[in-house]
Design an enzyme around this catalytic site. Structure first.
Site, PDB file in Angstrom:
ATOM      1  N   ASN A  16       0.862  -1.181   0.000  1.00  0.00           N
ATOM      2  CA  ASN A  16       0.000   0.000   0.000  1.00  0.00           C
ATOM      3  C   ASN A  16       0.898   1.231   0.000  1.00  0.00           C
ATOM      4  OD1 ASN A  16      -1.752   2.085   0.650  1.00  0.00           O
ATOM      5  ND2 ASN A  16      -2.131   1.393   2.761  1.00  0.00           N
ATOM      6  N   HIS A  62      -9.129   1.062   5.696  1.00  0.00           N
ATOM      7  CA  HIS A  62      -7.810   1.246   6.309  1.00  0.00           C
ATOM      8  C   HIS A  62      -7.963   2.185   7.513  1.00  0.00           C
ATOM      9  CE1 HIS A  62      -3.704   2.570   6.940  1.00  0.00           C
ATOM     10  NE2 HIS A  62      -3.322   1.487   6.275  1.00  0.00           N
ATOM     11  N   GLU A  89      -6.372   4.642   8.483  1.00  0.00           N
ATOM     12  CA  GLU A  89      -6.236   6.073   8.170  1.00  0.00           C
ATOM     13  C   GLU A  89      -7.539   6.630   7.596  1.00  0.00           C
ATOM     14  OE1 GLU A  89      -2.691   5.574   5.811  1.00  0.00           O
ATOM     15  OE2 GLU A  89      -1.604   5.028   7.634  1.00  0.00           O
ATOM     16  N   GLU A 130      -4.566  -4.988  11.136  1.00  0.00           N
ATOM     17  CA  GLU A 130      -3.541  -3.959  11.257  1.00  0.00           C
ATOM     18  C   GLU A 130      -3.746  -3.205  12.563  1.00  0.00           C
ATOM     19  OE1 GLU A 130      -1.867  -2.786   7.196  1.00  0.00           O
ATOM     20  OE2 GLU A 130      -3.622  -1.557   7.510  1.00  0.00           O
ATOM     21  N   SER A 183       4.154  -2.096  10.198  1.00  0.00           N
ATOM     22  CA  SER A 183       5.621  -2.145  10.288  1.00  0.00           C
ATOM     23  C   SER A 183       6.218  -3.494   9.893  1.00  0.00           C
ATOM     24  CB  SER A 183       6.078  -1.718  11.688  1.00  0.00           C
ATOM     25  OG  SER A 183       5.682  -0.388  11.953  1.00  0.00           O
TER      26      SER A 183
HETATM   27  P1  PGA Z   1       3.373   0.319   7.585  1.00  0.00           P
HETATM   28  O1  PGA Z   1       1.876   0.519   7.041  1.00  0.00           O
HETATM   29  O2  PGA Z   1       3.894  -0.965   6.972  1.00  0.00           O
HETATM   30  O3  PGA Z   1       4.119   1.538   7.105  1.00  0.00           O
HETATM   31  O4  PGA Z   1       3.294   0.228   9.057  1.00  0.00           O
HETATM   32  C1  PGA Z   1       0.991  -0.562   6.916  1.00  0.00           C
HETATM   33  C2  PGA Z   1      -0.341  -0.084   6.397  1.00  0.00           C
HETATM   34  O5  PGA Z   1      -0.763   1.012   6.774  1.00  0.00           O
HETATM   35  O6  PGA Z   1      -1.009  -0.776   5.589  1.00  0.00           O
END
Ligand code: PGA
Length: 254
Positions: free
Chosen positions: A9, A98, A100, A170, A216
């Protein structure tokens, strides 16, 4: 057997030229270095999906996708992008919910359930994201939060529709923080989610469900995460922005 899927992503990163260069480098690395059976999904900003999917036309184990879509099929929704448009540009997967989007754009489980329907109506595959905040984990309410996210977002689907869904666990506290859930923490949640699906649907639907881990993920922790029985791949953010680090994560999946 359930499918293993490693998705990158890119979020709101990269110019068009940078995008093309990264896809070209990455697809060559995968061709030369990866002999496993996982499907790789590249999820650039929507503007680039058409070009990315054309570049990937000859790779049968690499697809493209989108980071979000509208819950509407078409019409007067300025600025929105429909699942049908994504499909017409070659996208196969669409990330829905997601953290966000939940956090900054106010997306609720009810709204996300409608987006899931919009994706399925086009015969595409939603990657439905769930995950608790740090506060929710510390107050030990994460299993309640996850149950609500999974059931309100998905459990209106029938078993056949559910078979097209990928879930990504996540934990919000692990996204972009460098702090990964331990393999034991992730495995515990993945097994919990699979069991929710088993209770609602069947053993078969639960067994075939791909559950990705995200937060991460790096080459250094991917091998261990992928060794857990209920972790079927990864949704990768930061480490997907460079070909070498993303290819190394893919190679961690046998
Ligand atoms: P990250 O993001 O690997 O930078 O922690 C994962 C994601 O938001 O899908």
């Amino acid at each position: 057997m359930r499918k293993k899927i490693i998705a990158g992503n890119w979020k709101m990163n990269k110019s068009f030229d940078e995008c093309m260069a990264l896809v070209s480098e990455l697809s060559n690395m995968i061709k030369d270095e990866y002999h496993g059976s996982a499907e790789v999904v590249i999820i650039p900003p929507s503007l680039y999906i058409n070009s990315v999917s054309r570049m990937l036309a000859d790779f049968n184990n690499i697809s493209s996708g989108a980071q979000n879509c509208s819950n509407h099929a078409s019409g007067a929704y300025t600025g929105e992008i429909s699942a049908a448009m994504i499909k017409s540009c070659g996208g196969k997967y669409i990330i829905i919910g997601h953290s966000e989007r939940r956090q900054y754009f106010g997306e609720t489980n009810d709204w996300l359930a409608k987006k899931i329907d919009a994706v399925l109506a086009e015969n595409l595959n939603p990657i439905y994201c769930v995950g608790e905040t740090l506060e929710e984990r510390e107050s030990n309410s994460h299993f309640d939060v996850l149950t609500k996210q999974v059931s309100e977002g998905l459990f209106h689907l029938n078993a056949e529709q559910m078979a097209a869904v990928v879930i990504a666990y996540e934990p919000v506290w692990a996204i972009g923080t460098g702090k990964t859930a331990s393999t034991a923490q992730a495995q515990e949640v993945h097994a919990f989610i699979r069991n929710l699906v088993k209770e609602k649907y069947s053993n078969e639907v639960a067994d075939n469900l791909t559950i990705q881990y995200g937060g991460s993920v790096k080459a250094e922790n991917a091998v261990e995460l992928f060794s857990a029985p209920d972790i079927d791949g990864a949704l990768v953010g930061g480490a997907a922005l460079q070909s070498r680090s993303f290819a190394d994560i893919i190679k961690a999946m046998a």
